[in-house]
Write an enzyme that holds these catalytic residues in place. Structure first.
Site, mmCIF file in Angstrom:
data_model
loop_
_atom_site.group_PDB
_atom_site.id
_atom_site.type_symbol
_atom_site.label_atom_id
_atom_site.label_comp_id
_atom_site.label_asym_id
_atom_site.label_seq_id
_atom_site.Cartn_x
_atom_site.Cartn_y
_atom_site.Cartn_z
ATOM 1 N N SER A 66 0.844 -1.202 0.000
ATOM 2 C CA SER A 66 0.000 0.000 0.000
ATOM 3 C C SER A 66 0.868 1.237 0.000
ATOM 4 O O SER A 66 1.642 1.463 0.944
ATOM 5 C CB SER A 66 -0.901 0.007 1.235
ATOM 6 O OG SER A 66 -1.391 1.317 1.451
ATOM 7 N N HIS A 103 -1.387 -1.315 -4.163
ATOM 8 C CA HIS A 103 -2.651 -0.960 -3.508
ATOM 9 C C HIS A 103 -2.687 0.559 -3.285
ATOM 10 O O HIS A 103 -1.794 1.114 -2.636
ATOM 11 C CB HIS A 103 -2.714 -1.723 -2.182
ATOM 12 C CG HIS A 103 -3.975 -1.582 -1.416
ATOM 13 N ND1 HIS A 103 -5.083 -2.389 -1.625
ATOM 14 C CD2 HIS A 103 -4.328 -0.747 -0.417
ATOM 15 C CE1 HIS A 103 -6.051 -2.059 -0.773
ATOM 16 N NE2 HIS A 103 -5.618 -1.059 -0.034
ATOM 17 N N ASP A 148 -4.773 3.622 -1.727
ATOM 18 C CA ASP A 148 -5.825 3.949 -0.758
ATOM 19 C C ASP A 148 -6.360 5.353 -0.990
ATOM 20 O O ASP A 148 -5.650 6.338 -0.777
ATOM 21 C CB ASP A 148 -5.255 3.849 0.665
ATOM 22 C CG ASP A 148 -5.079 2.411 1.104
ATOM 23 O OD1 ASP A 148 -6.060 1.655 1.045
ATOM 24 O OD2 ASP A 148 -3.960 2.048 1.512
ATOM 25 N N MET A 175 -8.987 8.215 0.064
ATOM 26 C CA MET A 175 -9.811 8.646 1.215
ATOM 27 C C MET A 175 -10.274 10.076 0.998
ATOM 28 O O MET A 175 -9.496 10.920 0.542
ATOM 29 C CB MET A 175 -8.995 8.572 2.501
ATOM 30 C CG MET A 175 -8.348 7.218 2.745
ATOM 31 S SD MET A 175 -7.338 7.266 4.229
ATOM 32 C CE MET A 175 -6.626 5.619 4.195
ATOM 33 N N HIS A 217 -8.470 1.180 -3.765
ATOM 34 C CA HIS A 217 -9.348 0.958 -2.606
ATOM 35 C C HIS A 217 -10.068 2.273 -2.326
ATOM 36 O O HIS A 217 -9.465 3.222 -1.818
ATOM 37 C CB HIS A 217 -8.481 0.504 -1.424
ATOM 38 C CG HIS A 217 -9.244 0.253 -0.167
ATOM 39 N ND1 HIS A 217 -8.632 -0.058 1.021
ATOM 40 C CD2 HIS A 217 -10.585 0.258 0.107
ATOM 41 C CE1 HIS A 217 -9.556 -0.233 1.959
ATOM 42 N NE2 HIS A 217 -10.736 -0.031 1.435
ATOM 43 N N MET A 275 -12.220 4.518 -0.345
ATOM 44 C CA MET A 275 -12.825 4.827 0.960
ATOM 45 C C MET A 275 -13.426 6.216 0.835
ATOM 46 O O MET A 275 -12.967 7.185 1.438
ATOM 47 C CB MET A 275 -11.753 4.747 2.061
ATOM 48 C CG MET A 275 -11.319 3.320 2.369
ATOM 49 S SD MET A 275 -9.765 3.245 3.280
ATOM 50 C CE MET A 275 -8.596 3.320 1.930
ATOM 51 N N MET A 288 -11.333 -6.001 6.037
ATOM 52 C CA MET A 288 -10.488 -5.025 6.742
ATOM 53 C C MET A 288 -10.072 -5.615 8.085
ATOM 54 O O MET A 288 -10.927 -6.082 8.856
ATOM 55 C CB MET A 288 -11.239 -3.709 6.987
ATOM 56 C CG MET A 288 -11.511 -2.862 5.757
ATOM 57 S SD MET A 288 -10.054 -2.375 4.792
ATOM 58 C CE MET A 288 -9.070 -1.462 5.989
ATOM 59 N N GLY A 308 -3.021 4.324 8.019
ATOM 60 C CA GLY A 308 -2.022 3.277 8.004
ATOM 61 C C GLY A 308 -1.471 3.091 9.412
ATOM 62 O O GLY A 308 -1.831 3.828 10.348
ATOM 63 N N ASP A 316 -6.400 -6.359 4.845
ATOM 64 C CA ASP A 316 -5.806 -5.028 4.768
ATOM 65 C C ASP A 316 -5.809 -4.374 6.148
ATOM 66 O O ASP A 316 -6.865 -4.144 6.729
ATOM 67 C CB ASP A 316 -6.647 -4.195 3.777
ATOM 68 C CG ASP A 316 -6.089 -2.800 3.541
ATOM 69 O OD1 ASP A 316 -5.004 -2.496 4.060
ATOM 70 O OD2 ASP A 316 -6.752 -2.036 2.817
ATOM 71 N N GLY A 317 -4.598 -4.087 6.638
ATOM 72 C CA GLY A 317 -4.463 -3.355 7.896
ATOM 73 C C GLY A 317 -3.640 -4.113 8.912
ATOM 74 O O GLY A 317 -4.009 -5.211 9.329
ATOM 75 N N GLY A 318 -2.493 -3.545 9.296
ATOM 76 C CA GLY A 318 -1.650 -4.149 10.320
ATOM 77 C C GLY A 318 -1.020 -5.467 9.913
ATOM 78 O O GLY A 318 -0.662 -6.286 10.766
ATOM 79 N N GLY A 377 1.302 -1.845 4.146
ATOM 80 C CA GLY A 377 1.839 -0.507 3.939
ATOM 81 C C GLY A 377 3.088 -0.292 4.760
ATOM 82 O O GLY A 377 4.215 -0.345 4.245
HETATM 83 C C1 DX5 Z 1 -6.308 1.619 5.845
HETATM 84 C C2 DX5 Z 1 -5.854 1.299 4.439
HETATM 85 C C3 DX5 Z 1 -4.728 0.337 4.389
HETATM 86 C C4 DX5 Z 1 -3.460 0.845 5.006
HETATM 87 C C5 DX5 Z 1 -2.643 -0.327 5.436
HETATM 88 O O1 DX5 Z 1 -7.461 2.378 5.781
HETATM 89 O O2 DX5 Z 1 -6.928 0.734 3.701
HETATM 90 O O3 DX5 Z 1 -4.485 -0.092 3.060
HETATM 91 O O4 DX5 Z 1 -2.695 1.635 4.149
HETATM 92 O O5 DX5 Z 1 -1.540 0.175 6.101
HETATM 93 P P1 DX5 Z 1 -0.715 -0.690 7.167
HETATM 94 O O6 DX5 Z 1 -0.201 -1.881 6.441
HETATM 95 O O7 DX5 Z 1 0.319 0.259 7.609
HETATM 96 O O8 DX5 Z 1 -1.693 -1.075 8.257
HETATM 97 ZN ZN ZN Z 2 -6.475 -0.232 1.728
#
Ligand code: DX5
Ligand code: ZN
Length: 229
Positions: free
Chosen positions: A11, A36, A38, A40, A69, A71, A140, A147, A178-180, A200
């Site tokens: 990401s 990826h 993101d 927003m 993605h 959002m 998610m 991130g 996706d996430g952490g 990410g």
């Molecule tokens: C969160 C995003 C993720 C984010 C992941 O809203 O959709 O794609 O960038 O970042 P990490 O891997 O740092 O959690």
């Molecule tokens: Zn994402």
């Protein structure tokens, strides 16, 4: 699941935007399967990130699929602009979309891959009537918007349930998380049934560089495979 079937999707939210092209090229060299992106809007999630201009700038830099993605509150209004900029696939949220089926059909009419996303508090049952129409599901593993958040372990049984649903209803669909995601959580997500990992911070936040980070992630999945044998 064979390790080479697990795809890595760095990401760019965690990348250094002053060196974005370079960072994406490094991810590609290190074996990224897709990039990826993101998006927003400050409404759907409490953060603003990037729009079609970034996709447009990255398009000539990499042959990798640019996975977008969304959002944002009104995804339908921006699909064409992203397609023109170079997006290859879209991930759209179930939350806040009263006409998700229409959004998915619009994405397909534009000739792109469609994925549906569910947030941590959204039950898997909402996927039942849309799964047959999508190429991918994204679970998610943090609340969307930022991130560098911590992986929510309560999402693991949910990933398992979605894997079962996919096997029953749409076996060709990918299951992305996706996430952490890092070297500790990636094997947990894969063991639960994920076959695409977004990362990410674990890719672009590593001091040793993108290739070291990608190797570490890949190795964590390989270890899981060995343990399973
Ligand atoms: C969160 C995003 C993720 C984010 C992941 O809203 O959709 O794609 O960038 O970042 P990490 O891997 O740092 O959690
Ligand atoms: Zn994402």
């Amino acid at each position: 699941m064979k390790k080479d079937l697990v795809k890595l999707a760095p990401s760019i939210l965690a990348a250094d935007f002053a060196r974005l092209g370079e960072q994406v090229a490094a991810a590609e060299r290190a074996g990224a399967d897709r990039i990826h992106v993101d998006v927003m809007d400050g409404h759907f999630v409490p953060n603003i990130s990037m729009g079609p201009v970034i996709v447009h700038s990255l398009r000539p830099v990499t042959p990798l699929p640019l996975e977008t993605h969304l959002m944002i509150s009104h995804p339908d209004s921006f699909l064409e602009e992203f397609v023109q900029a170079g997006s290859d696939s879209f991930l759209v949220h179930w939350e806040g979309n009263a006409n998700l089926h229409r959004t998915v059909q619009r994405i397909k009419a534009l000739g792109k891959r469609a994925g549906v996303v569910i947030n941590p508090a959204t039950p898997t049952a909402v996927l039942e009537e849309i799964l047959q129409d999508v190429d991918q599901v994204l679970v998610m593993t943090v609340n969307p918007g930022f991130g560098h958040q911590q992986f929510l372990p309560t999402t693991l049984p949910k990933i398992r349930r979605v894997r079962e649903m996919i096997e029953q209803i749409q076996p060709r669909a990918n299951l992305e998380v996706d996430g952490g995601i890092d070297a500790d959580t990636a094997p947990l997500a894969v063991a639960a049934g994920a076959d695409v990992l977004v990362a990410g911070t674990a890719v672009f936040g590593e001091k040793g560089g993108v290739d070291v980070a990608m190797n570490r992630l890949r190795a964590s999945i390989d270890r899981l495979e060995k343990e399973r044998q």
